[in-house]
Motif scaffolding. Structure first.
Motif, PDB file in Angstrom:
ATOM      1  N   PHE A 145      14.563 -10.002  13.349  1.00  0.00           N
ATOM      2  CA  PHE A 145      15.306 -11.067  12.928  1.00  0.00           C
ATOM      3  C   PHE A 145      17.321 -11.387  12.883  1.00  0.00           C
ATOM      4  O   PHE A 145      17.237 -12.912  13.560  1.00  0.00           O
ATOM      5  CB  PHE A 145      16.265 -10.035  11.385  1.00  0.00           C
ATOM      6  N   LEU A 146      17.416 -10.791  14.271  1.00  0.00           N
ATOM      7  CA  LEU A 146      18.699 -11.191  14.830  1.00  0.00           C
ATOM      8  C   LEU A 146      18.044 -12.181  16.049  1.00  0.00           C
ATOM      9  O   LEU A 146      19.575 -13.549  15.680  1.00  0.00           O
ATOM     10  CB  LEU A 146      19.091  -9.723  15.662  1.00  0.00           C
ATOM     11  N   SER A 147      17.278 -12.272  16.632  1.00  0.00           N
ATOM     12  CA  SER A 147      16.613 -12.844  17.266  1.00  0.00           C
ATOM     13  C   SER A 147      16.713 -14.626  17.408  1.00  0.00           C
ATOM     14  O   SER A 147      17.012 -15.492  17.629  1.00  0.00           O
ATOM     15  CB  SER A 147      15.454 -12.699  18.257  1.00  0.00           C
ATOM     16  N   ALA A 313       8.786 -13.673   7.260  1.00  0.00           N
ATOM     17  CA  ALA A 313       9.154 -14.572   6.934  1.00  0.00           C
ATOM     18  C   ALA A 313      10.429 -14.956   5.894  1.00  0.00           C
ATOM     19  O   ALA A 313      10.882 -14.295   5.672  1.00  0.00           O
ATOM     20  CB  ALA A 313       7.973 -15.536   5.789  1.00  0.00           C
ATOM     21  N   GLY A 314      10.510 -15.417   5.178  1.00  0.00           N
ATOM     22  CA  GLY A 314      11.844 -15.735   4.385  1.00  0.00           C
ATOM     23  C   GLY A 314      13.225 -16.567   4.618  1.00  0.00           C
ATOM     24  O   GLY A 314      13.032 -17.575   5.209  1.00  0.00           O
ATOM     25  N   ASN A 315      14.150 -16.103   4.037  1.00  0.00           N
ATOM     26  CA  ASN A 315      15.487 -17.440   4.384  1.00  0.00           C
ATOM     27  C   ASN A 315      16.984 -16.112   5.219  1.00  0.00           C
ATOM     28  O   ASN A 315      17.523 -15.338   4.948  1.00  0.00           O
ATOM     29  CB  ASN A 315      16.110 -17.529   3.371  1.00  0.00           C
ATOM     30  N   PHE A 387       6.900 -10.656  14.187  1.00  0.00           N
ATOM     31  CA  PHE A 387       7.894 -11.341  14.588  1.00  0.00           C
ATOM     32  C   PHE A 387       8.098 -12.870  13.584  1.00  0.00           C
ATOM     33  O   PHE A 387       7.559 -13.025  12.464  1.00  0.00           O
ATOM     34  CB  PHE A 387       5.876 -12.517  16.056  1.00  0.00           C
ATOM     35  N   GLN A 388       8.895 -13.846  14.151  1.00  0.00           N
ATOM     36  CA  GLN A 388       8.866 -14.686  14.314  1.00  0.00           C
ATOM     37  C   GLN A 388       8.301 -16.032  14.198  1.00  0.00           C
ATOM     38  O   GLN A 388       8.706 -16.298  15.871  1.00  0.00           O
ATOM     39  CB  GLN A 388      11.013 -15.026  13.447  1.00  0.00           C
ATOM     40  N   SER A 389       8.458 -17.460  14.099  1.00  0.00           N
ATOM     41  CA  SER A 389       7.648 -18.761  14.317  1.00  0.00           C
ATOM     42  C   SER A 389       8.437 -19.322  15.574  1.00  0.00           C
ATOM     43  O   SER A 389      10.097 -19.150  15.088  1.00  0.00           O
ATOM     44  CB  SER A 389       7.320 -19.848  14.037  1.00  0.00           C
TER      45      SER A 389
END
Length: 435
Positions: A145-147, A313-315, A387-389
């Motif tokens: 989340f932080l990265s 995912a999310g905002n 992970f996030q894209s």
């Protein structure tokens, strides 16, 4: 990307449904004014968001709590219909120079927002001054989340409404067909033969399986787009392996997509699929809308090629440059409040999103919540391998092209190698254009 096309590019992103993130329902646009008039003594922080239904109700509650917790700032939250409408209104407000103080947005819009001078970095508040985050606070926030809040070495957003992809399972069908919880995607494929004769698919997806595809690609050995250096891997052997795995199941009837239903929960609760790969934020809707006698559970997504991964995912929330210094300070006070252990735990309990901090997950209060709501356990169990894209300038165009590639495979019966070869070329052009 040429300057005159950036608005079109950003808007393209919001013509599609962002599964993992778009779980709110309805289009109520009332404001959360929260407190009585303060005769102008308080600094007003305007906050545009895309929350609706129970999610908006939960957010209004937290905004009210913040406003009551101090007397210097007053946050006024306004729902802008839905996420697509929210982003369109942000673009229109940027053009008319009438932006709010802060807004909810996907972290993947940050590079474009930075390029066009919309938002301010948060480092001067987050890392400096009397109200900064401590090093222990920063370490407590889940790294993924932080990265993703960081771009070009600076923090341009804070995480907010976050979810994981999880696996929903039908307890009655598992018992009827003597099927155990799968430990791998390969297990799901193997068990599919027990169900096909009765017209039941082993696994259900949303209208697009792009998030599961990206997860399998990561598990197979590479991200769809890598960050350093920025490089597209969309037609690589490992990516094709992941795409073919999913499409082979779809073509054989072992997997089923939602089609015009958008989300796969309808097929799942109708007994048309044994499993459903969906967003943990959808648990709230599942509890409300599933038949009362329908018994279901959740678990983390299984491994593939011996590795585990799930897309987060999310905002996030961003701060607009147009806000005055006082408003920016107030915005940060509210952001920090949302990031606190108590509030992120409360938000998760009210909505089904996941806590942003490790300490919140470990807290006695949240453990009590999980004991009473066991279907929420899978989401927090997935955070360690989430992970996030990769976010980059032009991500909106890329995202739209990715969804078109998946649709081409599903509805036009285009071979994965051809669809992904086209997507590779499109993505390389986007990256090159925006260097």
């Amino acid at each position: 990307m040429k300057k005159q096309t950036w608005v079109k590019a950003l808007l393209a992103m919001f013509t599609v449904v962002l599964v993992a993130v778009l779980t709110a329902c309805g289009s109520n646009s009332k404001s959360s004014s929260s407190t009585k008039s303060d005769s102008g003594k308080r600094v007003t922080i305007t906050f545009w968001h895309g929350m609706n239904g129970p999610y908006q109700k939960a957010l209004d509650q937290i905004i009210n709590d913040f406003n009551k917790s101090q007397k210097q700032y007053k946050v006024v939250g306004t729902a802008q219909g839905n996420y697509t409408a929210l982003q369109q209104k942000i673009m229109a407000a940027a053009k008319s120079r009438n932006l709010p103080t802060i807004a909810q947005t996907t972290y993947t819009t940050v590079p474009d927002y930075v390029k066009n001078g919309f938002i301010s970095p948060l480092d001067q508040y987050m890392l400096k001054g009397d109200d900064k985050m401590s090093s222990s606070d920063l370490k407590d926030i889940y790294p993924a989340f932080l990265s993703s809040s960081k771009y070009q070495g600076k923090y341009y957003s804070v995480p907010f409404s976050k979810s994981t992809r999880i696996l929903f399972y039908n307890e009655a069908l598992m018992k009827k067909y003597n099927i155990a919880k799968p430990t791998s995607w390969e297990d799901i494929k193997k068990d599919a033969d027990k169900l096909k004769a009765d017209g039941i698919a082993a696994i259900g997806f949303d209208k697009s399986f792009d998030m599961e595809f990206e997860g399998l690609a990561r598990q197979a050995g590479n991200p769809l787009v890598s960050a350093d250096p920025l490089k597209a891997n969309l037609d690589s052997k490992k990516t094709l392996t992941a795409a073919n795995f999913i499409m082979d199941m779809v073509n054989s009837g072992e997997a089923k997509t939602a089609g015009e239903d958008i989300y796969g929960d309808k097929n799942f609760t109708a007994g048309k699929t044994l499993f459903y790969a969906g967003s943990s934020a959808g648990i709230t809707n599942m509890k409300q809308n599933a038949p009362k006698d329908f018994k279901w559970g959740t678990m983390p997504l299984p491994s593939y090629k011996g590795k585990k991964a799930t897309e987060l995912a999310g905002n996030d929330i961003v701060l607009f440059k147009s806000a005055s210094s006082d408003k920016q300070k107030g915005a940060w006070a509210f952001m920090k409040y949302l990031l606190s252990e108590k509030e992120t735990s409360k938000w998760a309990q009210l909505t089904g999103y996941v806590p942003l901090r490790k300490s919140a997950v470990k807290s006695a209060d949240f453990k009590k919540y999980l004991s009473a709501n066991p279907t929420s356990q899978a989401a927090v169990d997935s955070l360690g391998f989430g992970f996030q894209s990769t976010a980059f300038i032009g991500f909106s165009e890329y995202r739209n092209d990715l969804l078109n590639a998946v649709d081409a495979m599903l509805t036009k019966h285009e071979k994965p190698d051809q669809a992904l070869k086209t997507l590779q070329g499109q993505t390389e052009t986007i990256i090159k254009t925006n260097k």
